[in-house]
Write a protein that holds these residues in place. Structure first.
Motif, PDB file in Angstrom:
ATOM      1  N   ASN A   6      10.490  17.632  44.465  1.00  0.00           N
ATOM      2  CA  ASN A   6      10.002  18.902  45.007  1.00  0.00           C
ATOM      3  C   ASN A   6      11.133  19.780  45.520  1.00  0.00           C
ATOM      4  N   HIS A   7      12.139  19.145  46.123  1.00  0.00           N
ATOM      5  CA  HIS A   7      13.208  19.910  46.754  1.00  0.00           C
ATOM      6  C   HIS A   7      14.570  19.703  46.101  1.00  0.00           C
ATOM      7  N   ASP A   8      14.592  18.875  45.038  1.00  0.00           N
ATOM      8  CA  ASP A   8      15.826  18.633  44.292  1.00  0.00           C
ATOM      9  C   ASP A   8      16.945  18.099  45.188  1.00  0.00           C
ATOM     10  N   THR A   9      16.565  17.211  46.120  1.00  0.00           N
ATOM     11  CA  THR A   9      17.542  16.611  47.033  1.00  0.00           C
ATOM     12  C   THR A   9      17.630  15.116  46.786  1.00  0.00           C
TER      13      THR A   9
ATOM     14  N   ASP B 227      14.267  13.650  45.283  1.00  0.00           N
ATOM     15  CA  ASP B 227      13.035  14.333  45.675  1.00  0.00           C
ATOM     16  C   ASP B 227      12.780  15.438  44.659  1.00  0.00           C
TER      17      ASP B 227
ATOM     18  N   SER C 254       6.467  12.037  44.273  1.00  0.00           N
ATOM     19  CA  SER C 254       7.351  13.048  43.660  1.00  0.00           C
ATOM     20  C   SER C 254       8.809  12.624  43.781  1.00  0.00           C
TER      21      SER C 254
END
Length: 525
Positions: free
Chosen positions: A432-435, A430, A410
């Motif tokens: 999933n976490h938009d980082t 990332d 992801s």
């Protein structure tokens, strides 16, 4: 050094030496020098026309010069040319020993006519399947022309030079101390770069050709099969290819080609070309197609325009231009290509020994690359866009067993970082976490699939949004008389054996199209 099988093969080849040669060794007290000395002794023991001389006159050690006795004709190897370079060694012994090359006579004459002093150095890897063609081409040029010299250097043994010259991809060629080229190059390509008038002469020769019954564009498995099947019908066939063999040349192990348990891409490509040349096919290599102008009427002539300004005409055309590696298309990728960004783990992996690398892509190619690299580098980070790897289960299990591999799913690679000369890391998001995250490393191997080589066909035939040529079950495109086959098409399975079958289908369909043309249209064409 040589097992019984290699010894017998080499002994059979050395019978063809016509002029006595000497192997002039430069050695030191290291283990590799002892290995090279043993190898040279074994070679000399197989022929009374080969002797070993210890000179220690070259700064690179271990190295040796293959020289025709009493002349300046010779080539040098810095390292131990086994692995993929064993064939290069055999050919060097034969050609320096006076055995004629199988290269086309016009190319040989072109090499002999080159003026000036050309001192080549090629850095290779013993695991690189693209390196031998470059090494062998430059070795032959050095034998044919007294103004040309060549030294083939094993980058794995001369790491200080590799670091100093910032070599991060093989083969890398220097001419008179300056960078000349990287990657696979054929003899004709090298000569064309040195001979400024070659391209013009080729264009003039092509412009004089009569129209073909079938013109195949592309020289990979699909194109080779199409040319053979068409030629067997007794019609006029031409084949224009940017490089004969296509992407097969960049393929390492091939273990699913039916009836052949194992082969390698360059070997298969050579067999393809040899087979095509057994037929009356006009092969035009190193010719890049830039535009297709379909015939304006049924039975008319199609035109293929080439990059050199010439054009070819044919009653039917078979498009088999294949595909190329897909790029990430992120900032820094193009800037650091061959400076840490690579696409062939087999070729360039050894240059990253002990370093940290990333593999982009979690399909079979990506996971296989990560497994191979894990045995060479310090650490591998595998980055996959999807939420899970897509490789076969057996490959995933193998990957999971390695303790120097980290898998990140992801994740979207967003940028390649470097210091202006080489790669220093990459950034990824990332999903999933938009980082955002950054990984420090020295190499990035991109393994995210293929892109069809069809940009030049826009508006000529129907393409899918992915750029694939739309074909029916007969291989016919949206244009009557224009057929297509292989990885450039909508065929879902991009496999060598499938491409060969598709090329055969396209050729048979083209012939069927020709014989069904009304007589008046056929004569008008």
């Amino acid at each position: 050094m040589l097992d019984a099988n290699l010894t017998q093969q080499l002994k059979a080849y050395l019978v063809n030496i016509r002029e006595p040669i000497e192997l002039v060794a430069s050695l030191d007290d290291g283990a590799k020098s002892r290995e090279l000395g043993e190898l040279l002794g074994e070679i000399a023991a197989l022929s009374d026309k080969v002797t070993v001389v210890r000179a220690d006159d070259d700064a690179r050690r271990p190295s040796f010069l293959v020289r025709r006795v009493g002349t300046d004709i010779g080539v040098r190897f810095a390292g131990i040319p086994l692995g993929h370079e064993f064939t290069s060694l055999v050919l060097a012994l034969l050609h320096v020993g006076g055995h004629p090359s199988k290269a086309a006579q016009e190319v040989i004459e072109q090499v002999k006519a080159l003026e000036g002093q050309h001192h080549f150095e090629t850095y290779f890897s013993l695991t690189c399947q693209n390196c031998p063609d470059v090494v062998q081409a430059l070795n032959l040029m050095a034998v044919l022309n007294p103004g040309i010299t060549h030294t083939a250097i094993d980058g794995g043994l001369f790491k200080d030079e590799v670091e100093a010259r910032q070599i991060m991809a093989v083969p890398t060629v220097f001419l008179n101390g300056e960078p000349f080229g990287q990657g696979r190059m054929e003899l004709e390509q090298i000569v064309a770069r040195l001979d400024s008038g070659a391209d013009k002469r080729a264009a003039e020769a092509i412009a004089k050709k009569e129209p073909f019954d079938v013109l195949v564009v592309g020289g990979g498995p699909a194109g080779a099969a199409a040319a053979i099947y068409a030629a067997r019908k007794g019609i006029r066939v031409g084949l224009a290819a940017e490089r004969f063999g296509g992407q097969v040349l960049d393929t390492m192990a091939i273990e699913n080609f039916i009836s052949v348990p194992y082969t390698e891409g360059p070997k298969l490509a050579a067999h393809l070309e040899q087979h095509v040349r057994e037929y009356d096919v006009d092969i035009m290599n190193l010719q890049r197609a830039e535009a297709l102008v379909p015939a304006g009427r049924e039975g008319g002539l199609h035109e293929v325009k080439l990059a050199n300004g010439a054009s070819l005409k044919a009653r039917t055309v078979i498009l088999s231009t294949g595909a190329r590696w897909r790029t990430m298309n992120v900032p820094g990728e193009a800037e650091y290509r061959n400076k840490g960004v690579a696409y062939c783990p087999h070729c360039d992996g050894p240059l990253f020994k002990g370093k940290r690398v990333a593999v982009i892509g979690g399909g079979n190619s990506g996971v296989e690359a990560a497994i191979d690299l894990a045995g060479i580098v310090a650490h591998v980070t595998l980055i996959e866009y999807d939420s899970q790897l897509r490789a076969d289960a057996v490959l995933q299990r193998k990957l999971a067993s390695l303790n120097n591999v980290k898998i990140i799913t992801s994740a979207l690679t967003t940028e390649v970082h470097g210091d202006g000369q080489k790669v220093t890391g990459l950034s990824y998001k990332d999903r999933n976490h938009d980082t955002m995250h950054q990984v420090e490393l020295e190499g990035i191997f991109v393994q995210i699939g293929l892109v069809p080589n069809t940009e030049w066909l826009k508006d000529a035939v129907a393409l899918t949004p992915r750029g694939e040529i739309e074909i029916d079950h007969r291989g016919e495109t949206s244009q009557p008389g224009v057929f297509a086959a292989g990885d450039a098409t909508t065929e879902p399975y991009k496999q060598i054996v499938v491409a060969m079958g598709a090329g055969s289908t396209a050729a048979l369909s083209a012939f069927d199209y020709l014989i069904r043309l009304p007589a008046e249209l056929s004569e008008a064409a």
